[in-house]
Write a protein that holds these residues in place. Structure first.
Motif, PDB file in Angstrom:
ATOM      1  N   GLY A 124      32.436  77.808  -1.158  1.00 47.65           N
ATOM      2  CA  GLY A 124      31.717  79.082  -1.259  1.00 47.65           C
ATOM      3  C   GLY A 124      32.446  80.222  -0.560  1.00 47.65           C
ATOM      4  N   LEU A 125      33.686  79.959  -0.134  1.00 53.06           N
ATOM      5  CA  LEU A 125      34.468  81.022   0.518  1.00 53.06           C
ATOM      6  C   LEU A 125      35.287  81.777  -0.520  1.00 53.06           C
ATOM      7  N   GLU A 126      35.485  83.065  -0.292  1.00 54.97           N
ATOM      8  CA  GLU A 126      36.497  83.778  -1.069  1.00 54.97           C
ATOM      9  C   GLU A 126      37.844  83.276  -0.565  1.00 54.97           C
ATOM     10  N   LEU A 304      30.717  91.715  20.853  1.00 50.65           N
ATOM     11  CA  LEU A 304      31.055  93.059  20.369  1.00 50.65           C
ATOM     12  C   LEU A 304      30.127  93.470  19.211  1.00 50.65           C
ATOM     13  N   LEU A 305      29.937  92.556  18.253  1.00 51.01           N
ATOM     14  CA  LEU A 305      29.095  92.882  17.088  1.00 51.01           C
ATOM     15  C   LEU A 305      27.676  93.208  17.549  1.00 51.01           C
ATOM     16  N   LYS A 306      27.178  92.405  18.489  1.00 50.95           N
ATOM     17  CA  LYS A 306      25.815  92.613  18.995  1.00 50.95           C
ATOM     18  C   LYS A 306      25.728  93.966  19.715  1.00 50.95           C
ATOM     19  N   LYS A 307      26.720  94.214  20.580  1.00 45.67           N
ATOM     20  CA  LYS A 307      26.723  95.467  21.344  1.00 45.67           C
ATOM     21  C   LYS A 307      26.696  96.679  20.417  1.00 45.67           C
ATOM     22  N   LEU A 308      27.455  96.584  19.297  1.00 44.55           N
ATOM     23  CA  LEU A 308      27.578  97.735  18.401  1.00 44.55           C
ATOM     24  C   LEU A 308      26.520  97.727  17.296  1.00 44.55           C
ATOM     25  N   GLY A 309      25.723  96.650  17.231  1.00 49.19           N
ATOM     26  CA  GLY A 309      24.706  96.563  16.178  1.00 49.19           C
ATOM     27  C   GLY A 309      25.322  96.438  14.791  1.00 49.19           C
ATOM     28  N   LEU A 310      26.446  95.727  14.697  1.00 51.00           N
ATOM     29  CA  LEU A 310      27.103  95.545  13.404  1.00 51.00           C
ATOM     30  C   LEU A 310      26.655  94.236  12.752  1.00 51.00           C
ATOM     31  N   ASN A 311      26.415  94.293  11.448  1.00 54.31           N
ATOM     32  CA  ASN A 311      26.032  93.085  10.703  1.00 54.31           C
ATOM     33  C   ASN A 311      27.237  92.545   9.955  1.00 54.31           C
ATOM     34  N   VAL A 312      27.224  91.227   9.729  1.00 52.30           N
ATOM     35  CA  VAL A 312      28.329  90.596   9.002  1.00 52.30           C
ATOM     36  C   VAL A 312      27.950  90.492   7.524  1.00 52.30           C
ATOM     37  N   GLU A 313      28.868  90.938   6.663  1.00 56.09           N
ATOM     38  CA  GLU A 313      28.613  90.921   5.213  1.00 56.09           C
ATOM     39  C   GLU A 313      28.435  89.493   4.705  1.00 56.09           C
ATOM     40  N   LYS A 314      27.508  89.335   3.763  1.00 52.28           N
ATOM     41  CA  LYS A 314      27.254  88.011   3.173  1.00 52.28           C
ATOM     42  C   LYS A 314      28.356  87.664   2.163  1.00 52.28           C
ATOM     43  N   PRO A 315      28.541  86.349   1.877  1.00 53.21           N
ATOM     44  CA  PRO A 315      29.574  85.970   0.895  1.00 53.21           C
ATOM     45  C   PRO A 315      29.332  86.641  -0.451  1.00 53.21           C
ATOM     46  N   LYS A 316      30.430  87.008  -1.133  1.00 53.45           N
ATOM     47  CA  LYS A 316      30.315  87.706  -2.420  1.00 53.45           C
ATOM     48  C   LYS A 316      30.224  86.740  -3.598  1.00 53.45           C
ATOM     49  N   LEU A 317      30.676  85.486  -3.420  1.00 55.08           N
ATOM     50  CA  LEU A 317      30.721  84.589  -4.572  1.00 55.08           C
ATOM     51  C   LEU A 317      29.299  84.258  -5.007  1.00 55.08           C
ATOM     52  N   SER A 318      28.991  84.481  -6.278  1.00 51.35           N
ATOM     53  CA  SER A 318      27.636  84.233  -6.737  1.00 51.35           C
ATOM     54  C   SER A 318      27.485  82.755  -7.072  1.00 51.35           C
ATOM     55  N   ILE A 319      26.226  82.314  -7.067  1.00 53.23           N
ATOM     56  CA  ILE A 319      25.926  80.932  -7.435  1.00 53.23           C
ATOM     57  C   ILE A 319      26.495  80.676  -8.832  1.00 53.23           C
ATOM     58  N   LEU A 320      26.381  81.709  -9.723  1.00 56.45           N
ATOM     59  CA  LEU A 320      26.858  81.554 -11.093  1.00 56.45           C
ATOM     60  C   LEU A 320      28.355  81.242 -11.114  1.00 56.45           C
ATOM     61  N   GLU A 321      29.123  82.020 -10.328  1.00 60.60           N
ATOM     62  CA  GLU A 321      30.575  81.793 -10.286  1.00 60.60           C
ATOM     63  C   GLU A 321      30.902  80.386  -9.812  1.00 60.60           C
ATOM     64  N   LEU A 322      30.179  79.954  -8.759  1.00 62.04           N
ATOM     65  CA  LEU A 322      30.465  78.627  -8.207  1.00 62.04           C
ATOM     66  C   LEU A 322      30.083  77.529  -9.200  1.00 62.04           C
ATOM     67  N   THR A 323      28.988  77.759  -9.938  1.00 65.59           N
ATOM     68  CA  THR A 323      28.568  76.761 -10.922  1.00 65.59           C
ATOM     69  C   THR A 323      29.591  76.660 -12.043  1.00 65.59           C
ATOM     70  N   ILE A 324      30.092  77.815 -12.486  1.00 65.00           N
ATOM     71  CA  ILE A 324      31.104  77.807 -13.551  1.00 65.00           C
ATOM     72  C   ILE A 324      32.344  77.059 -13.062  1.00 65.00           C
ATOM     73  N   ASP A 325      32.748  77.345 -11.804  1.00 61.19           N
ATOM     74  CA  ASP A 325      33.910  76.653 -11.227  1.00 61.19           C
ATOM     75  C   ASP A 325      33.694  75.149 -11.225  1.00 61.19           C
ATOM     76  N   ALA A 326      32.495  74.742 -10.795  1.00 59.56           N
ATOM     77  CA  ALA A 326      32.209  73.301 -10.681  1.00 59.56           C
ATOM     78  C   ALA A 326      32.267  72.656 -12.061  1.00 59.56           C
ATOM     79  N   MET A 327      31.764  73.386 -13.079  1.00 60.16           N
ATOM     80  CA  MET A 327      31.752  72.826 -14.439  1.00 60.16           C
ATOM     81  C   MET A 327      33.178  72.700 -14.989  1.00 60.16           C
ATOM     82  N   GLN A 328      34.045  73.657 -14.562  1.00 61.90           N
ATOM     83  CA  GLN A 328      35.407  73.638 -15.089  1.00 61.90           C
ATOM     84  C   GLN A 328      36.303  72.648 -14.341  1.00 61.90           C
ATOM     85  N   ALA A 329      35.861  72.206 -13.159  1.00 57.66           N
ATOM     86  CA  ALA A 329      36.736  71.356 -12.307  1.00 57.66           C
ATOM     87  C   ALA A 329      36.949  69.979 -12.929  1.00 57.66           C
TER      88      ALA A 329
END
Ligand code: SAM
Ligand code: DTB
Ligand code: SF4
Length: 329
Positions: A124-126, A304-329
């Motif tokens: 599920g990683l880019e 640092l993230l907490k001090k600055l109130g920064l949020n971490v972006e969620k993964p961009k890969l969609s379930i659909l993309e991962l499912t297509i990958d799994a089907m093609q593997a």
């Protein structure tokens, strides 16, 4: 203002010449029009083959041309890479970047890197790789295996380039970027500051990146980590405000690109880094180590993230993309 690929050096120079706070203010304005505020993307790096590189990049611990006392390592096992990638997921990383100290991958390396890409992406990683120069066929095979990004930096201006690297040309680098783009992958390309270059060279670097037919989706801005034994070991340190200026100008002229704080972050204070985020940086490398040099570390980054109130972006890969990958593997 939309995306522009026709920036001139004079326009870029005029941005550099703005009063520091006006520049940072404008960069933050541009940032907020194009990205969710207070959100950063986190990538993790892993060296999959370390040292003994035939290239002569004057800043690099991994070049075989200099005696940097680096502990070298042959290709590491794919299983070990997967273990590290799983840890990256646990640490909240969304992109895993694998780097090898090669001039270019040999054909015998291709099955190894292709398998790695498939397995890391299945977590599920880019995926991102930086393996040196690529020909068109290699770029296409990496894309087919699921590689999302390829990192290949221009490093500095066209004019200063030959002072830093002699074993491949600036145009060789542009050719690799072309192959990556033609294959349909996203580009991660930036540079390195503090090589004794002038501001004109920093302008030249940003000019080259911002006038590519499509802006790189990621732009890493490295600050030289001086390595003993390399020709750059004693170069005068670049003033941190100049590094922040470069980030701010990059944000303004490449408004939709992720601007990544890369090498050199470990030596910066929390307030320097906060200023860099203010200037529009919205990505960084996590972990205790980059490829061969120390990094800020997850403990310090969480604080640092907490001090600055920064949020971490969620993964961009969609379930659909991962499912297509799994089907093609
Ligand atoms: N070997 C591959 C290549 O050069 O295409 C990829 C790895 S290389 C280490 C990736 C980038 O890391 C370089 O282009 C440079 O910008 C940056 N880098 C390498 N050594 C550095 C150092 N000592 N300080 C800061 N940045 C560095
Ligand atoms: C990039 O521009 N910076 C990262 C990544 N791309 C591969 C590498 C930084 C390396 C810093 C020096 C080292 O750890 O050897
Ligand atoms: Fe080799 Fe990359 Fe280091 Fe240059 S920057 S010496 S190509 S590992």
């Amino acid at each position: 203002m939309g995306i522009r690929n026709d920036w001139t050096r004079d326009e870029i120079q005029a941005l550099y010449a703005l009063p520091f706070l006006d520049l940072v203010f404008e960069a933050q304005n541009v940032h907020r029009k194009n990205f969710v505020a207070n959100t950063v993307q986190v990538s993790t790096l892993l060296s999959i083959k370390t040292g003994k590189c035939p290239e002569d990049c004057k800043y690099c611990s991994q070049s075989a041309h200099y005696d940097s006392k680096l502990e070298t390592e042959k290709r590491i096992a794919v299983e070990k890479v997967i273990e590290e990638a799983k840890q990256a997921v646990e640490q909240g990383s969304t992109r895993f970047c694998m780097g090898a100290a090669w001039r270019n991958p040999h054909e015998r390396d291709m099955p190894y890197v292709l398998e790695m890409v498939k397995e890391v992406r299945a977590l599920g990683l880019e995926t991102c790789m930086t393996l040196g120069m690529l020909n068109q066929s290699q770029a296409e095979r990496l894309k087919d295996a699921g590689l999302d990004y390829y990192n290949h930096n221009l490093d500095t201006s066209r004019e200063y380039y030959s002072h830093i690297i002699s074993t491949r040309t600036f145009d060789d680098r542009l050719d690799t970027l072309d192959h990556v783009r033609n294959a349909g992958m996203k580009i991660c390309s930036g540079g390195i500051l503090g090589l004794g270059e002038s501001q004109k060279d920093r302008i030249g670097l940003l000019y080259e990146l911002a006038t590519l037919p499509i802006h790189p989706e990621s732009v890493p801005i490295n600050m030289l980590v001086p390595i003993e034994g390399t020709p750059m070991q004693d170069v005068e340190k670049l003033d941190v405000t100049e590094w922040i200026r470069t980030i701010a100008v990059a944000r303004i002229i490449m408004p939709k690109s992720y601007i990544r704080l890369s090498a050199g972050r470990e030596s910066l204070s929390d307030t320097d880094q906060a200023m860099a985020f203010m200037a529009g940086a919205n990505s960084f490398f996590s972990g205790e180590k980059l490829l061969t040099t120390p990094n800020a570390g997850d403990g310090r980054d969480k604080v640092l993230l907490k001090k600055l109130g920064l949020n971490v972006e969620k993964p961009k890969l969609s379930i659909l993309e991962l499912t297509i990958d799994a089907m093609q593997a």
